[in-house]
Motif scaffolding. Structure first.
Motif, PDB file in Angstrom:
ATOM      1  N   GLU A   1      39.148  39.029  53.832  1.00  0.00           N
ATOM      2  CA  GLU A   1      38.901  37.678  54.343  1.00  0.00           C
ATOM      3  C   GLU A   1      37.522  37.179  53.912  1.00  0.00           C
ATOM      4  OE1 GLU A   1      40.800  35.429  56.008  1.00  0.00           O
ATOM      5  OE2 GLU A   1      42.420  36.817  55.491  1.00  0.00           O
ATOM      6  N   VAL A   2      36.527  38.068  53.991  1.00  0.00           N
ATOM      7  CA  VAL A   2      35.171  37.700  53.567  1.00  0.00           C
ATOM      8  C   VAL A   2      35.158  37.372  52.076  1.00  0.00           C
ATOM      9  CG1 VAL A   2      32.803  38.545  53.269  1.00  0.00           C
ATOM     10  CG2 VAL A   2      34.063  39.077  55.370  1.00  0.00           C
ATOM     11  N   GLN A   3      35.948  38.126  51.310  1.00  0.00           N
ATOM     12  CA  GLN A   3      35.977  37.938  49.857  1.00  0.00           C
ATOM     13  C   GLN A   3      36.468  36.542  49.468  1.00  0.00           C
ATOM     14  OE1 GLN A   3      38.898  39.969  47.316  1.00  0.00           O
ATOM     15  NE2 GLN A   3      37.183  40.911  46.240  1.00  0.00           N
ATOM     16  N   LYS A   4      37.336  35.956  50.290  1.00  0.00           N
ATOM     17  CA  LYS A   4      37.874  34.621  49.988  1.00  0.00           C
ATOM     18  C   LYS A   4      36.774  33.570  49.953  1.00  0.00           C
ATOM     19  CE  LYS A   4      42.456  35.509  51.977  1.00  0.00           C
ATOM     20  NZ  LYS A   4      43.388  35.164  53.087  1.00  0.00           N
ATOM     21  N   THR A   5      35.674  33.802  50.692  1.00  0.00           N
ATOM     22  CA  THR A   5      34.615  32.799  50.780  1.00  0.00           C
ATOM     23  C   THR A   5      33.439  33.071  49.860  1.00  0.00           C
ATOM     24  OG1 THR A   5      33.600  33.983  52.643  1.00  0.00           O
ATOM     25  CG2 THR A   5      35.206  32.261  53.169  1.00  0.00           C
TER      26      THR A   5
ATOM     27  N   ASP B   1      40.823  29.633  23.683  1.00  0.00           N
ATOM     28  CA  ASP B   1      40.106  29.032  24.803  1.00  0.00           C
ATOM     29  C   ASP B   1      40.154  29.894  26.053  1.00  0.00           C
ATOM     30  OD1 ASP B   1      39.415  26.830  23.303  1.00  0.00           O
ATOM     31  OD2 ASP B   1      41.258  25.748  23.792  1.00  0.00           O
ATOM     32  N   ALA B   2      41.171  30.773  26.148  1.00  0.00           N
ATOM     33  CA  ALA B   2      41.332  31.590  27.348  1.00  0.00           C
ATOM     34  C   ALA B   2      40.222  32.635  27.449  1.00  0.00           C
ATOM     35  CB  ALA B   2      42.696  32.281  27.341  1.00  0.00           C
ATOM     36  N   VAL B   3      39.700  32.836  28.659  1.00  0.00           N
ATOM     37  CA  VAL B   3      38.696  33.868  28.905  1.00  0.00           C
ATOM     38  C   VAL B   3      39.077  34.637  30.170  1.00  0.00           C
ATOM     39  CG1 VAL B   3      36.716  32.738  27.815  1.00  0.00           C
ATOM     40  CG2 VAL B   3      37.272  32.207  30.187  1.00  0.00           C
ATOM     41  N   VAL B   4      38.565  35.865  30.274  1.00  0.00           N
ATOM     42  CA  VAL B   4      38.681  36.655  31.500  1.00  0.00           C
ATOM     43  C   VAL B   4      37.294  36.714  32.127  1.00  0.00           C
ATOM     44  CG1 VAL B   4      39.085  38.961  32.441  1.00  0.00           C
ATOM     45  CG2 VAL B   4      40.623  38.039  30.699  1.00  0.00           C
ATOM     46  N   VAL B   5      37.179  36.266  33.367  1.00  0.00           N
ATOM     47  CA  VAL B   5      35.915  36.332  34.108  1.00  0.00           C
ATOM     48  C   VAL B   5      36.266  36.732  35.533  1.00  0.00           C
ATOM     49  CG1 VAL B   5      33.825  35.114  34.802  1.00  0.00           C
ATOM     50  CG2 VAL B   5      34.952  34.472  32.674  1.00  0.00           C
ATOM     51  N   ASN B   6      35.996  37.974  35.926  1.00  0.00           N
ATOM     52  CA  ASN B   6      36.401  38.400  37.273  1.00  0.00           C
ATOM     53  C   ASN B   6      35.360  38.010  38.323  1.00  0.00           C
ATOM     54  OD1 ASN B   6      34.396  40.339  36.864  1.00  0.00           O
ATOM     55  ND2 ASN B   6      35.610  42.030  37.662  1.00  0.00           N
ATOM     56  N   PRO B   7      35.728  38.014  39.620  1.00  0.00           N
ATOM     57  CA  PRO B   7      34.808  37.566  40.677  1.00  0.00           C
ATOM     58  C   PRO B   7      33.503  38.347  40.729  1.00  0.00           C
ATOM     59  CG  PRO B   7      37.050  37.712  41.525  1.00  0.00           C
ATOM     60  CD  PRO B   7      37.070  38.314  40.155  1.00  0.00           C
ATOM     61  N   ALA B   8      33.541  39.644  40.396  1.00  0.00           N
ATOM     62  CA  ALA B   8      32.331  40.464  40.501  1.00  0.00           C
ATOM     63  C   ALA B   8      31.214  39.945  39.600  1.00  0.00           C
ATOM     64  CB  ALA B   8      32.651  41.919  40.168  1.00  0.00           C
TER      65      ALA B   8
ATOM     66  N   TRP C   1      27.106  32.713  39.693  1.00  0.00           N
ATOM     67  CA  TRP C   1      27.954  31.595  39.309  1.00  0.00           C
ATOM     68  C   TRP C   1      28.817  31.169  40.481  1.00  0.00           C
ATOM     69  CZ3 TRP C   1      30.157  33.599  33.974  1.00  0.00           C
ATOM     70  CH2 TRP C   1      29.079  33.844  33.097  1.00  0.00           C
ATOM     71  N   LYS C   2      29.443  29.974  40.373  1.00  0.00           N
ATOM     72  CA  LYS C   2      30.338  29.507  41.434  1.00  0.00           C
ATOM     73  C   LYS C   2      31.579  30.392  41.482  1.00  0.00           C
ATOM     74  CE  LYS C   2      28.843  24.685  41.385  1.00  0.00           C
ATOM     75  NZ  LYS C   2      29.243  23.272  41.173  1.00  0.00           N
ATOM     76  N   ILE C   3      31.885  30.909  42.669  1.00  0.00           N
ATOM     77  CA  ILE C   3      32.931  31.926  42.801  1.00  0.00           C
ATOM     78  C   ILE C   3      34.330  31.347  42.639  1.00  0.00           C
ATOM     79  CG2 ILE C   3      33.925  33.670  44.321  1.00  0.00           C
ATOM     80  CD1 ILE C   3      31.125  34.339  43.309  1.00  0.00           C
ATOM     81  N   LYS C   4      34.626  30.290  43.352  1.00  0.00           N
ATOM     82  CA  LYS C   4      36.014  29.803  43.418  1.00  0.00           C
ATOM     83  C   LYS C   4      36.422  28.968  42.206  1.00  0.00           C
ATOM     84  CE  LYS C   4      36.838  29.859  48.372  1.00  0.00           C
ATOM     85  NZ  LYS C   4      37.310  29.090  49.534  1.00  0.00           N
ATOM     86  N   LYS C   5      35.471  28.584  41.389  1.00  0.00           N
ATOM     87  CA  LYS C   5      35.773  27.667  40.293  1.00  0.00           C
ATOM     88  C   LYS C   5      36.301  28.428  39.080  1.00  0.00           C
ATOM     89  CE  LYS C   5      33.603  24.155  37.387  1.00  0.00           C
ATOM     90  NZ  LYS C   5      32.346  23.499  37.007  1.00  0.00           N
TER      91      LYS C   5
END
Length: 585
Positions: free
Chosen positions: A31-35, A262-269, A276-280
């Motif tokens: 749940e914390v990770q979602k924010t 154009d495709a890239v992989v950028v994980n949340p970590a 950087w902005k997490i949800k974008k």
């Protein structure tokens, strides 16, 4: 969507399986990770549910994570090029065997109509198959329960069916078996790797790696079986999306970027680490711009051919908090339909805590070394007074033991000074007194100083040294390195064993070896034992106090003199430590 949710739980499931955390704690962390988008492991640490050391022990992440991920990515691309089942199955099994560093890989595909497994394996470079009952063996259990099975001794498990071994004339020992699922979560089979190379064991990190591999394998099998042909660009974009899912909850940050797509992989970590902005969701252009702002603009230059190579480095991020990030690079080929797509996989590791810990260790060593120098100097002076017979004559036996004490104190003095060298500066920058040195004399005196220790440990200490030309070396530091290796050998050699010191000359150098017949060192640990503070974990090391500096000091001393050092061991068969010194010319 189901696959995505399953991947979100993958890392947490490893911690749950090891009873590091409970179900309630993992739900709270998700749940914390979602924010905030932090890696799941970091959230659990922040909440106080676990520690970084426990997470590392569960994952057992290798130092070459970026290479493993690059192999996984390249393999996922390679699967897209296979247009028939035979070539696809062979590719899957060959690559799984390579990436998981195992002796063999087998595929078990469910045939619902026949209620059987189609067991596919490689024999004499050919893809073969046999039919097995759907309910039998590890694969049957995995397909039925959708669980992962990891065995350290297959024949001790009631689940293991030796029929395949019997057919191949093979002996399975360690096993890792993973379910293969479609996106609908339906199990279509199992993939099994056996016998980890180097007599090692499959780790929790291997579980994650094979589970991720199975996602790509399942997609490729489904496409080939259904006869679906997609254009290369569509398949590449789909592959990038799947890789995003695979690395979504890794503790390390991961970026994959290619030259032509154009495709890239950028994980949340990585977003969290670099602020950087997490949800974008970000595209390739924005990724390159953000990397430029983070001091990693050379990635774009490398893609454009303006930079020849990418080397690992450390960067410091100030916002939202000061972090030290280690950045590792690995090239990916991304070749589809003979069109090579230049790209790289970048792995980001937050080493802020490690840096702070290293600083604490260095401060401790500096303080301890300073404190030790004073009593060591006092002992040295006292022994010298006795040797000079300032307080009266000594008997021959007293002289012998006083010389042993003097050698021991001298060794402690040199060791303490070296510890200070390490903390104050790299030993390569510390001036050495390199001169023409009689190596035979150093070896003889060093071995003679250890005779009492050999008697005490009931170990035969053998000098197999011949006559050799002089070497260019620092005599005190060389003696210190040899003493460290002998001390290490005494720790691991059982009573009744032997330690042999040998030498041999080549045109340019002399090789000195210290061989014991003790516990030995497994292959997976041999590249780590020369690291500072690293210790092999076994019953023998627990009997002997140490902080894991001896072999690291040896390496620094030998390399500072232009030599090399390595270990030869097959595990439980003793160890042979070898170092070289250049000849004096």
């Amino acid at each position: 969507m189901i696959v995505k949710e399953e991947n979100k739980q993958m890392f947490g499931q490893l911690l749950l399986d090891k009873k590091i955390i409970n179900q309630k704690q993992i739900k709270e962390a998700l749940e914390v990770q979602k924010t905030n988008g932090k890696a799941l492991g970091n959230i659990l640490i922040d909440l106080g549910y676990t520690t970084s050391d426990l997470i590392k022990s569960v994952l057992n992440i290798t130092r070459k994570t970026e290479q493993k991920l690059a192999h996984l990515f390249n393999t996922s691309i390679g699967m897209m090029k296979c247009i028939d089942q035979a070539s696809l199955f062979k590719f899957i099994m060959t690559e799984a065997k390579r990436i998981l560093e195992s002796d063999m890989c087998n595929l078990f595909l469910v045939d619902e109509e026949a209620d059987e497994f189609k067991c596919v394996f490689i024999y004499n470079e050919e893809v073969r198959e046999i039919r097995l009952p759907l309910s039998n063996g590890l694969a049957g259990y995995v397909a039925k329960t959708s669980e992962t099975i990891k065995l350290e001794d297959a024949y001790q498990s009631p689940l293991f069916d030796p029929e395949l071994d019997n057919n191949l004339g093979y002996k399975t020992s360690t096993v890792l078996c993973i379910p293969v699922k479609q996106q609908s979560n339906k199990v279509i089979g199992a993939i099994q790797v056996v016998n980890k190379k180097g007599k090692g064991r499959f780790t929790s990190y291997d579980e994650w790696l094979l589970k991720s591999f199975a996602i790509f394998a399942s997609n490729a099998i489904s496409m080939v079986s259904a006869g679906k042909i997609k254009n290369p660009k569509t398949r590449f974009a789909e592959n990038m999306n799947m890789f995003n899912l695979a690395v979504e909850n890794l503790a390390e940050g991961v970026i994959i970027i290619t030259q032509d797509d154009d495709a890239v992989v950028v994980n949340p970590a990585v977003k969290w680490m670099l602020g950087w902005k997490i949800k974008k969701d970000i595209d390739k252009q924005e990724t390159e711009e953000l990397l430029e702002k983070s001091g990693l603009g050379k990635i774009s230059k490398w893609l454009r051919g303006e930079v020849d190579s990418l080397t690992s480095e450390e960067i410091t991020i100030q916002i939202p908090e000061v972090r030290v990030i280690k950045v590792e690079f690995s090239e990916i080929n991304g070749e589809i339909n003979y069109e090579r797509k230049k790209g790289c996989l970048v792995v980001f590791k937050d080493i802020t805590r490690d840096k702070k810990f290293d600083q604490v260790k260095s401060e401790f060593i500096t303080i301890a070394s300073h404190e030790l120098l004073s009593p060591i100097t006092s002992m040295k002076n006292a022994v010298n007074l006795l040797l000079q017979e300032m307080l009266g004559p000594n008997t021959d036996s007293q002289k012998k033991f006083l010389h042993i004490i003097n050698d021991g104190v001298e060794y402690l003095s040199n060791l303490t000074t070296t510890l200070l060298d390490i903390t104050i500066s790299e030993i390569r920058k510390v001036p050495l007194k390199r001169e023409k040195v009689d190596l035979d004399k150093i070896i003889k005196s060093t071995i003679e100083s250890q005779w009492f220790k050999a008697e005490e440990n009931k170990v035969s200490l053998i000098n197999n040294n011949g006559s050799h030309p002089s070497v260019l070396a620092d005599s005190n530091r060389t003696r210190q390195a040899l003493l460290n290796l002998l001390d290490n050998a005494f720790k691991f050699t059982p009573h009744g064993g032997e330690i042999v010191v040998s030498t041999k000359s080549t045109e340019d150098e002399v090789e000195i070896s210290v061989k014991d017949n003790g516990a030995g060192i497994f292959l997976e640990e041999q590249d780590k034992i020369f690291e500072r503070f690293y210790q092999v974990e076994n019953a023998t090391t627990k009997k002997h106090y140490g902080i894991g500096l001896g072999l690291s000091i040896c390496k620094d001393i030998i390399e500072a003199q232009g030599g090399r050092i390595w270990v030869e061991s097959k595990g439980r068969g003793g160890s042979n430590f070898v170092f070289t010194l250049p000849l004096y010319k």
